[in-house]
Design a protein around this motif. Structure first.
Motif, mmCIF file in Angstrom:
data_model
loop_
_atom_site.group_PDB
_atom_site.id
_atom_site.type_symbol
_atom_site.label_atom_id
_atom_site.label_comp_id
_atom_site.label_asym_id
_atom_site.label_seq_id
_atom_site.Cartn_x
_atom_site.Cartn_y
_atom_site.Cartn_z
ATOM 1 N N GLN A 1 0.701 -1.159 -0.070
ATOM 2 C CA GLN A 1 -0.083 0.065 -0.006
ATOM 3 C C GLN A 1 0.889 1.561 0.002
ATOM 4 N N VAL A 2 0.682 2.164 -1.037
ATOM 5 C CA VAL A 2 1.550 3.207 -1.187
ATOM 6 C C VAL A 2 0.703 4.464 -0.140
ATOM 7 N N ALA A 3 -0.747 4.434 -0.488
ATOM 8 C CA ALA A 3 -1.567 5.728 0.304
ATOM 9 C C ALA A 3 -2.723 4.856 0.688
ATOM 10 N N PRO A 4 -3.319 5.189 1.955
ATOM 11 C CA PRO A 4 -4.559 4.763 2.115
ATOM 12 C C PRO A 4 -5.612 5.778 1.464
ATOM 13 N N ALA A 5 -7.056 5.239 1.604
ATOM 14 C CA ALA A 5 -7.878 5.917 1.057
ATOM 15 C C ALA A 5 -8.317 7.100 1.850
ATOM 16 N N LEU A 6 -9.232 8.005 1.512
ATOM 17 C CA LEU A 6 -9.550 9.125 2.602
ATOM 18 C C LEU A 6 -10.209 8.540 3.570
ATOM 19 N N SER A 7 -9.729 9.337 4.864
ATOM 20 C CA SER A 7 -10.578 8.900 5.950
ATOM 21 C C SER A 7 -11.986 9.262 6.048
ATOM 22 N N TRP A 8 -12.751 8.627 6.970
ATOM 23 C CA TRP A 8 -14.180 8.955 7.223
ATOM 24 C C TRP A 8 -14.347 10.542 7.326
ATOM 25 N N ILE A 9 -13.397 10.848 8.381
ATOM 26 C CA ILE A 9 -13.542 12.538 8.793
ATOM 27 C C ILE A 9 -13.217 13.196 7.385
ATOM 28 N N ALA A 10 -12.266 13.009 6.576
ATOM 29 C CA ALA A 10 -11.863 13.838 5.418
ATOM 30 C C ALA A 10 -13.188 13.616 4.500
ATOM 31 N N VAL A 11 -13.747 12.550 4.197
ATOM 32 C CA VAL A 11 -15.038 12.686 3.396
ATOM 33 C C VAL A 11 -15.976 13.487 3.788
ATOM 34 N N GLY B 1 -3.856 9.081 10.869
ATOM 35 C CA GLY B 1 -4.520 7.959 10.521
ATOM 36 C C GLY B 1 -3.543 6.791 10.627
ATOM 37 N N GLN B 2 -2.094 6.951 10.341
ATOM 38 C CA GLN B 2 -1.369 6.032 10.568
ATOM 39 C C GLN B 2 -0.980 5.665 11.951
ATOM 40 N N PHE B 3 -1.369 6.436 13.119
ATOM 41 C CA PHE B 3 -1.001 6.055 14.330
ATOM 42 C C PHE B 3 -2.372 5.935 15.058
ATOM 43 N N VAL B 4 -3.177 6.386 14.871
ATOM 44 C CA VAL B 4 -4.604 6.531 15.575
ATOM 45 C C VAL B 4 -5.678 5.876 14.562
ATOM 46 N N PRO B 5 -5.788 4.586 14.416
ATOM 47 C CA PRO B 5 -6.638 3.870 13.416
ATOM 48 C C PRO B 5 -8.158 4.492 13.304
ATOM 49 N N ALA B 6 -8.495 5.141 14.502
ATOM 50 C CA ALA B 6 -9.941 5.612 14.604
ATOM 51 C C ALA B 6 -10.174 7.053 13.809
ATOM 52 N N VAL B 7 -8.899 7.651 13.457
ATOM 53 C CA VAL B 7 -8.997 8.670 12.636
ATOM 54 C C VAL B 7 -9.199 8.273 11.147
ATOM 55 N N GLN B 8 -8.581 6.906 10.925
ATOM 56 C CA GLN B 8 -8.947 6.853 9.464
ATOM 57 C C GLN B 8 -10.186 5.808 9.140
ATOM 58 N N THR B 9 -10.216 5.145 10.002
ATOM 59 C CA THR B 9 -11.687 4.224 9.947
ATOM 60 C C THR B 9 -12.674 4.344 11.242
ATOM 61 N N TYR B 10 -13.734 4.542 10.839
ATOM 62 C CA TYR B 10 -14.543 4.605 12.178
ATOM 63 C C TYR B 10 -14.669 3.490 13.022
ATOM 64 N N PRO B 11 -14.514 3.716 14.302
ATOM 65 C CA PRO B 11 -14.194 2.492 15.292
ATOM 66 C C PRO B 11 -15.488 1.366 15.219
ATOM 67 N N ASP B 12 -15.131 0.106 15.104
ATOM 68 C CA ASP B 12 -16.361 -0.450 15.292
ATOM 69 C C ASP B 12 -16.962 -0.630 16.703
ATOM 70 N N ALA B 13 -16.230 -0.219 17.454
ATOM 71 C CA ALA B 13 -16.952 -0.383 19.019
ATOM 72 C C ALA B 13 -17.881 0.836 19.076
ATOM 73 N N LEU B 14 -17.930 1.719 18.419
ATOM 74 C CA LEU B 14 -18.735 2.878 18.316
ATOM 75 C C LEU B 14 -19.986 2.703 17.320
ATOM 76 N N THR B 15 -19.871 1.782 16.607
ATOM 77 C CA THR B 15 -20.859 1.357 15.646
ATOM 78 C C THR B 15 -22.047 1.050 16.256
ATOM 79 N N LEU B 16 -23.300 1.753 15.736
ATOM 80 C CA LEU B 16 -24.814 1.291 15.957
ATOM 81 C C LEU B 16 -25.368 0.599 14.996
ATOM 82 N N THR B 17 -26.484 -0.069 15.544
ATOM 83 C CA THR B 17 -27.310 -0.607 14.464
ATOM 84 C C THR B 17 -28.753 -0.541 14.900
ATOM 85 N N THR B 18 -29.798 -0.659 13.820
ATOM 86 C CA THR B 18 -30.987 -0.515 14.089
ATOM 87 C C THR B 18 -31.776 -1.658 13.735
#
Length: 661
Positions: free
Chosen positions: A108-118, A370-387
């Motif tokens: 991997q050369v560069a990650p995708a845009l983070s959820w915050i950036a989008v 995002g390279q040091f704090v995964p939650a910045v790059q990808t939304y944390p699964d632990a905080l995911t909700l479901t209906t």
């Protein structure tokens, strides 16, 4: 005294209905008595072998067709490559990231845009288009996708939208400009657009699969074909609506043809053209589930998978994800349509677009963090909700507590409405059905429309699909009748009460943005499979135009006429029934037309819940990869839609003439 014209009309419709009812009721006895099977079924020896010819043509096209130094397969591969390259770039940017190498050696050369950036980027777009309110709205819609675990699927869908919409908009704009300039091209293009908008999508999925193979490219091609026609039509209307004074000013300034088009006509028509862009966006999102059948993936695939598993919670949750994206893109595109009329800002790019620096700063900072704090790059699964469990439990509770009530309602409607109407339509002999349709169209719209209607119904009979077509007409007719009975009063209420109007029209917005497949999941859970379930799904899907056009028609009544009615002493009820509704009749006809179009498009999807109509024929063709069968059945649906469209438009035009508007 009753006018002679009214007596003539009453006699015509009375004789036509009575004769049709008698032939429908006694056609089987007539066939038995005369030993003439052709009375009820089109002779097989007379049927057109169109299915085989179409399938053979496609096989030849893919396998043998060549043009000098390249084959047709080379052409489709070139088109696929042109579409796939930018799609893959967007997919890497939003979902997968950029890699170097192939297979296990890929790095991997560069990650995708983070959820915050989008989210920040989409908020910047919303603020640029209008204001902070829109910025927050679109931001919340995209935040919903992250919080409820729909992010990756949503970004795949967004990548498809960002490719399909520009192709559909640019292609539609260019075709519309050509049609505007060349009269004979417009005359040829109009029936093609009619077919593109009325042939069910399933009907051309098989040819697209044969030509482009299974995968995202085939899905994108199908989406563009489905979403482009409104842009073409709106472009033609927009260019024809440019004031003559503007055109004259351009000529006096010495503009050549190309300058006149791109510097005068198109800029003047931009507000109307943006309506076409909005329609392309909404139709593209409406297509995502069907496109997932041929490899699109994304939120559409999640809904389709849930439908197959009868997972009510997962299906509704993924469907709401599509709704959230649709609301964000719809509101942003509408804001851009209004913004195009503002004067451009002066200064450099950062002064003209103050959000640009912020967006680049957020992208860069999240890329590093995002390279040091995964939650910045990808939304944390632990905080995911479901209906999902909520929707599943709600449906289970409704089933347990109201099953007997729903079954009683279903039985009554089946016995007293659906079955009698079905017997009536399926009993109509094909020959009389063709004649009766032609007579109705001739009486309403003249001999040309009558001839067209007779010819198109003859095609359906000659294709061996008469009985399936009658089931389609019966289901569509009953659904549209109920949708109209519910929709027009709701539209009147929305027009007469601003507070109720906000709620009702907001609900219609939601119904229109929900993907058509989403309706099937709760309907099947509550009512099982069959014609009744199909009818409920069609009513829900097709209700919005009846409400919207009724409300719009009442609001468009000239204030001077309302004032005259009030001065004449009309009560509120008299004002509605004697002035507003008669003047709104043309809009009501247009609403009826759109309701029928949506009902016919939904009937193909309801083939999944056990209907035995043309929709089922199209779906079977898709499962068997039989292109000929799918195209012939799809054309039959389209011809029913075209006949209906011409007849109702003729009714609306006649009503306008009588009202002098």
């Amino acid at each position: 005294m009753i006018p002679r014209a009214l007596k003539s009309d009453a006699l015509f419709w009375g004789v036509l209905f009575t004769s049709t009812w008698l032939l429908s009721t006694y056609s089987f006895q007539l066939y038995k008595a005369l030993d003439a099977r052709w009375i009820v079924r089109f002779p097989k020896s007379w049927q057109l072998p169109l299915e085989n010819h179409i399938s053979e043509f496609l096989d030849w096209l893919v396998g043998s067709a060549g043009f000098y130094f390249f084959s047709f397969r080379d052409l489709t591969r070139a088109i696929s490559a042109m579409i796939e390259a930018p799609y893959q770039v967007l997919r890497n940017l939003l979902v997968e990231g950029f890699t170097s190498g192939v297979g296990e050696t890929a790095v991997q050369v560069a990650p995708a845009l983070s959820w915050i950036a989008v989210i920040v980027t989409i908020m910047a777009v919303g603020h640029y288009a209008r204001d902070w309110f829109l910025s927050v709205l679109v931001g919340v819609c995209f935040l919903y996708l992250a919080v409820f675990g729909q992010w990756e699927s949503a970004m795949i869908t967004l990548a498809s939208v960002l490719i399909s919409v520009p192709i559909g908009v640019v292609g539609g704009l260019l075709l519309g400009i050509l049609a505007y300039r060349v009269g004979w091209f417009e005359r040829i293009l109009r029936p093609i657009l009619d077919l593109m908008q009325t042939v069910p999508v399933f009907a051309y999925l098989v040819p697209i699969l044969i030509l482009f193979g299974f995968g995202p490219v085939a899905a994108l091609v199908a989406t563009v074909i489905y979403a482009m026609p409104p842009m073409v039509r709106i472009t033609i209307v927009a260019l024809n609506s440019v004031p003559k004074e503007v055109i004259e000013a351009g000529r006096m300034a010495g503009c050549r043809n190309r300058q006149m088009m791109w510097k005068v006509l198109v800029p003047s028509a931009i507000p109307t053209l943006m309506v076409g862009v909005n329609q392309v966006i909404m139709l593209t999102l409406n297509m995502v589930i069907i496109a997932s059948m041929i490899g699109a993936g994304g939120l559409g695939f999640d809904v389709l998978s849930s439908l197959r598993r009868l997972d009510i919670g997962g299906g509704i949750e993924a469907g709401l994800g599509i709704v959230a994206m649709a609301i964000a893109l719809d509101r942003a595109s509408q804001a851009f349509a209004k913004r195009s009329m503002r004067h451009p800002l002066e200064g450099n790019i950062l002064q003209r677009h103050p959000w640009t620096g912020t967006v680049f700063l957020v992208i860069a900072s999240t890329l590093i963090l995002g390279q040091f704090v995964p939650a910045v790059q990808t939304y944390p699964d632990a905080l995911t909700l479901t209906t999902g469990p909520f929707w599943s439990n709600a449906m289970e509770w409704i089933n347990v507590n109201f099953f007997d009530t729903f079954e009683a309602i279903k039985t009554v409607i089946l016995q007293w409405l659906l079955i009698p109407v079905k017997k009536f339509f399926t009993g109509i002999p094909w020959a009389w059905g063709i004649i009766a349709t032609a007579l109705i169209a001739w009486r309403v719209g003249g001999w040309k429309i009558g001839l067209l209607a007779g010819f198109l119904m003859m095609f359906i009979a000659a294709s061996g699909l008469w009985s399936k077509a009658m089931v389609t007409i019966y289901l569509c007719g009953v659904s549209v009748l109920i949708a109209t009975i519910i929709g027009i009063p709701l539209g009147i209420w929305a027009a007469e009460s601003p507070r109720a109007g906000r709620v009702i029209l907001g609900l219609m917005d939601t119904l229109q943005t929900l993907p058509s497949f989403v309706y099937l999941i709760p309907v099947v859970m509550l009512f099982r499979v069959g014609d009744f379930s199909a009818m409920i799904a069609v009513i829900l899907y097709a209700l919005a135009p009846a409400v919207r056009y009724a409300a719009h028609g009442l609001k468009e009544v000239p204030p001077a006429l309302i004032e005259a009615g009030l001065m004449s002493g009309c009560t509120r009820r008299q004002l509605l029934w004697r002035i507003k509704l008669p003047l709104a009749t043309p809009h009501l006809f247009l609403g009826l037309n759109q309701t029928i179009m949506l009902a016919l498009s939904m009937l193909v999807i309801t083939a999944l819940v056990g209907t035995r109509d043309l929709g089922q024929e199209v779906y079977i063709a898709l499962t068997k990869a039989n292109a000929g069968q799918g195209i012939v059945a799809g054309l039959s649906v389209a011809f029913i839609a075209i006949i209906t469209d011409r007849v109702i438009n003729a009714l609306a035009s006649g009503r306008r003439e009588r009202l002098g508007i």
